[in-house]
Design an enzyme around this catalytic site. Structure first.
Site, mmCIF file in Angstrom:
data_model
loop_
_atom_site.group_PDB
_atom_site.id
_atom_site.type_symbol
_atom_site.label_atom_id
_atom_site.label_comp_id
_atom_site.label_asym_id
_atom_site.label_seq_id
_atom_site.Cartn_x
_atom_site.Cartn_y
_atom_site.Cartn_z
ATOM 1 C CE LYS A 79 14.700 -3.164 -3.623
ATOM 2 N NZ LYS A 79 16.083 -3.351 -3.115
ATOM 3 C CD GLN A 125 -1.370 -17.163 -6.064
ATOM 4 O OE1 GLN A 125 -1.608 -18.214 -5.475
ATOM 5 N NE2 GLN A 125 -1.452 -17.052 -7.377
ATOM 6 C CE1 TYR A 166 11.660 -2.288 -1.698
ATOM 7 C CE2 TYR A 166 10.086 -3.968 -2.371
ATOM 8 C CZ TYR A 166 11.258 -3.617 -1.733
ATOM 9 O OH TYR A 166 12.027 -4.583 -1.141
ATOM 10 C CG ASP A 167 6.257 -3.481 -6.624
ATOM 11 O OD1 ASP A 167 6.711 -3.342 -5.468
ATOM 12 O OD2 ASP A 167 5.109 -3.894 -6.848
ATOM 13 N NE ARG A 202 2.047 -10.379 1.174
ATOM 14 C CZ ARG A 202 0.833 -10.225 0.639
ATOM 15 N NH1 ARG A 202 0.140 -11.263 0.232
ATOM 16 N NH2 ARG A 202 0.323 -9.013 0.497
ATOM 17 C CD GLN A 232 -4.283 -10.219 3.061
ATOM 18 O OE1 GLN A 232 -5.374 -10.778 3.152
ATOM 19 N NE2 GLN A 232 -4.023 -9.070 3.661
ATOM 20 C CB VAL A 237 6.001 -10.728 11.231
ATOM 21 C CG1 VAL A 237 6.596 -11.348 12.482
ATOM 22 C CG2 VAL A 237 5.596 -11.817 10.242
ATOM 23 C CB SER A 238 7.303 -5.856 12.890
ATOM 24 O OG SER A 238 6.987 -5.397 11.611
ATOM 25 C CG ASN A 239 2.021 -3.569 11.709
ATOM 26 O OD1 ASN A 239 2.945 -2.818 12.007
ATOM 27 N ND2 ASN A 239 1.128 -3.286 10.768
#
Lengths: 304, 304
Positions: B135, B267, B131-132, B198, B196, B175-177
């Protein structure tokens, strides 16, 4: 590298693809390859090999000189990325995929020497990114090809400033620039102060390291292949000037400074711990000796 | 985002492409698009648009959840890279090309907050690299398309942990989890210590920022679009648990810790100086408010 592989593998089993953007290496050395094709990897069905599956896929693509790869950055990015995707497609599930990556994945490093675990400092929107990021993308893709068992093994060599016979006189990088200028009696042009440091690595040492990685090693992971003695670019210019004068006492170029290149790294030196341990590799040709051999080669190439 | 563009542009002029890997956004909101096509960007002549040239090309591709994009890393890498190459091909020379990049280009940052000039710390051979690095490759390619005048303008938004209504309940991100688990009365699972941090950014704020970047701004360069209030993942889990209990006093999930994810950044917080100055953008929805709205949405989606 093509020559070294030719000496090792049955010619009838080797297929080479090259669009001859900046060199004609396959043309010069690959005459007897079974499927030598002058064609770009970017074509959908490059070389008609769409459905071929190879035991070993060696991805050596892209010019490495900033002058060259920045001349057509979209071609550099697309060529490297689609080339990498094709290599994965062409490799047998039990095959090995190999690529020459680059110390450019470290960008402008703040750690020295750079171990393979160093994550680098690359400006992904800068003018060097077409090369650096497409090489980083290739490493990522090949590792995932291995992790997902799409291929059996992957070898990634991170090369440091390769030079030597075979380089084009107008390649655009420091050593070839300096030698060509000095042999022609022109001023030697140094970008910036010349205090930026590099680890210039002689081609024969590099080929020796790459062949060991392909044939004598099963290590999965990137390996630094580079000279671990760092020199300033200015020292290299002085060395070239002196060695040319040794051959012809009348030749003594002035050294002039041009504007520094954008994003030019200030240092670059490999940590060779892994290469020594895993493939017993050490660079053997000092830069004085390598420059001397390269001057002899360029003298002949240029007819001087 | 698709909805916002639909409200702004004549429907007959919009073409949407989606292979519906992880969502059906175009299917849900794009019913009236003139050329809605369920097809992957990776096809050579994706959607039959090979020779089309568009005024505006918006590249929103790739799942952003590590669970999703790591499930098929080769598809992630190839889809993003070839998608980006297609976008350049499809853009008129006087057109604008836009993409949702990601704070993942900063990797596991050692600078906080991260300005757009920060070069990042990405392991280009790690499991997040598909992914990283694809992108980062896309950013590099689009910048070169601009620098070589292949396109007139490029806009790159680097998004920070987007969440909110529209996310799939089994999306796999924090959040969805947490909400799905808490609403079902299951234990809330936190990877690692949960310390960690976010910067969770609510979808409506993100869309507002992206629309300003496309329509009200001519800045060439990446812009951070993200909440600049950082929270620990554990705090988010507590917040979700409390808010679910406010709705049903009997619901109170246990919080359990699982092994930390590989390469999980410690972070991640945007420096918003440029976004404030150039598009007057600020995130407005606090994470407490955003989580509350998302819980209401998930309750309905899950029929709970």
């Amino acid at each position: 590298m093509v020559r070294a592989i030719r000496e090792r593998e049955p010619l009838a089993r080797i297929v080479g693809l090259d669009d001859n953007w900046t060199s004609s290496d396959l043309g010069d050395h690959g005459g007897a390859l079974s499927g030598r094709v002058r064609q770009s990897l970017q074509d959908t069905d490059a070389g008609g090999f769409k459905n071929y599956q190879f035991d070993l896929v060696v991805h050596l693509a892209s010019p490495a000189s900033p002058l060259r790869y920045q001349a057509d950055p979209l071609r550099t990015s697309v060529g490297n990325a689609i080339g990498a995707i094709r290599c994965v497609e062409w490799c047998k599930p039990d095959g090995v995929i190999f690529t020459t990556s680059t110390s450019e994945v470290y960008g402008d490093p703040i750690v020295s020497p750079q171990p393979e675990s160093y994550k680098g400092q690359v400006d992904c929107t800068g003018p060097r990114a077409c090369y650096d990021e497409s090489k980083r993308f290739t490493e990522s893709l090949f590792f995932d090809a291995y992790r997902t068992r799409r291929v059996a093994s992957v070898r990634i060599a991170r090369l440091f400033n390769v030079y030597g016979p075979g380089t084009l006189p107008d390649d655009g990088r420091a050593v070839s620039n300096f030698i060509t200028q000095a042999l022609r009696g022109e001023a030697i042009t140094v970008y910036g102060t010349g205090q930026q440091k590099r680890s210039f690595t002689y081609i024969d040492d590099v080929v020796e390291g790459l062949m060991r990685m392909i044939y004598d090693c099963s290590y999965i992971g990137p390996l630094n292949i580079g000279m671990d003695r760092e020199e300033t670019v200015l020292n290299i210019a002085h060395c070239v000037r002196e060695q040319v004068r040794l051959r012809d006492a009348d030749m003594y170029s002035e050294i002039v400074h041009l504007a520094a290149a954008v994003d030019d790294p200030q240092q670059r030196r490999p940590d060779l711990t892994l290469a020594r341990k895993l493939i017993g590799w050490n660079p053997r040709v000092s830069y004085e000796e390598g420059i001397s051999r390269t001057i002899d080669y360029f003298k002949e190439e240029l007819g001087l």
